[in-house]
Scaffold this active site. Structure first.
Site, mmCIF file in Angstrom:
data_model
loop_
_atom_site.group_PDB
_atom_site.id
_atom_site.type_symbol
_atom_site.label_atom_id
_atom_site.label_comp_id
_atom_site.label_asym_id
_atom_site.label_seq_id
_atom_site.Cartn_x
_atom_site.Cartn_y
_atom_site.Cartn_z
ATOM 1 N N CYS A 176 -32.979 7.034 17.985
ATOM 2 C CA CYS A 176 -32.877 7.406 19.192
ATOM 3 C C CYS A 176 -32.016 6.388 20.057
ATOM 4 C CB CYS A 176 -34.380 7.468 19.850
ATOM 5 S SG CYS A 176 -35.336 5.960 19.976
ATOM 6 N N CYS B 185 -33.608 12.043 20.391
ATOM 7 C CA CYS B 185 -33.084 11.785 21.508
ATOM 8 C C CYS B 185 -31.676 12.673 21.565
ATOM 9 C CB CYS B 185 -32.706 10.570 21.462
ATOM 10 S SG CYS B 185 -31.886 10.054 23.418
ATOM 11 N N CYS C 280 -24.771 9.628 17.434
ATOM 12 C CA CYS C 280 -24.947 9.335 16.244
ATOM 13 C C CYS C 280 -23.947 9.576 15.170
ATOM 14 C CB CYS C 280 -26.265 10.041 15.668
ATOM 15 S SG CYS C 280 -26.692 9.564 14.106
#
Length: 257
Positions: free
Chosen positions: A117, A191, A198
């Protein structure tokens, strides 16, 4: 004696449609936006939206507003509701089809799971702790953040201690950069912002997204914050419990000769 004129359970009526079943199976692996589901199933957006509405009205899927782009929403398979609906469906056919509720276990190599997250102060450490707790040793869970906070949110440790008797005292947020060279079998973002940030991993782990609002964001009293954390932990625990059979199945397939 069964009533031969009894209508099929609502789960059967909803899930039996080929497109709705396809949508359910896609959402079983990850949360998606409508346009992503359109691309995955190869059907027009108006048709996909229509069937998503039926699934939502039937309680099988839910939506959350994207915290990255407020104009977007993520669709999520309500695993708890689906589990109850499936159990009721089996019982409606024959009492012997009630589920036994066994927990999967794995012997051999640990399955490595990374939760990501933004701040690594609430959602991802809760997921890490719960998966470690539920797996009883056969999963190695790690969490990290794209922009980690200096420390865990105080309510994170409190909720885990009160609701699950899990102690994460001394745990500090870690940056995603510190774990990108490690090998993971699964990477799960919790998230919406972290999903966009990411990076890809060289060893191509399986990716999934859980669109879960940050319980630290919100107004109100400390009791309201505590309740948001309780709700978040409950949702993550539901997802973790339903993730375990997936991890066990994947692991079993990987070790077949």
């Amino acid at each position: 004696m069964l009533d031969s004129g009894q209508a099929p359970p609502s789960f059967v009526r909803l899930a039996a449609h080929p497109l709705r079943w396809r949508l359910l199976t896609e959402l079983a692996g990850s949360d998606y936006r409508v346009r992503e589901l359109v691309a995955l199933v190869g059907q027009p957006q108006n048709l996909v939206s229509y069937h998503l509405r039926l699934l939502r009205d039937g309680g099988l899927v839910t939506t959350t507003r994207s915290s990255f782009d407020g104009r977007d929403s993520y669709y999520h398979l309500d695993l708890g509701h689906c589990a109850n609906a499936l159990a009721a469906t089996g019982a409606a056919l024959h009492p012997a089809l009630r589920p036994s509720g066994t927990t999967p276990t794995v012997v051999g190599k640990q399955v490595a799971v990374l939760f990501v997250c933004t701040g690594n102060s609430a959602r991802s450490p809760i997921a890490e702790a719960l998966l470690q707790h539920r797996a009883d040793g056969w999963v190695h869970a790690v969490s990290a953040g794209t922009r980690p906070k200096p420390q865990l949110h105080a309510t994170t440790a409190q909720i885990l201690r009160e609701a699950f008797d899990i102690d994460i005292a001394g745990r500090r947020p870690r940056h995603l950069d510190t774990v990108t060279r490690r090998r993971f079998d699964h990477v799960i973002t919790l998230c919406d912002r972290a999903r966009e940030a990411c990076p890809e991993f060289d060893h191509h782990p399986r990716r999934a997204h859980w669109s879960i609002p940050d319980p630290a964001n919100g107004t109100g009293t400390s009791q309201a914050t505590h309740r948001r954390f309780e709700d978040t932990a409950e949702e993550i625990d539901t997802r973790v419990r339903h993730l375990l059979p997936v991890l066990a199945t994947d692991h079993h397939e990987e070790i077949q000769p």
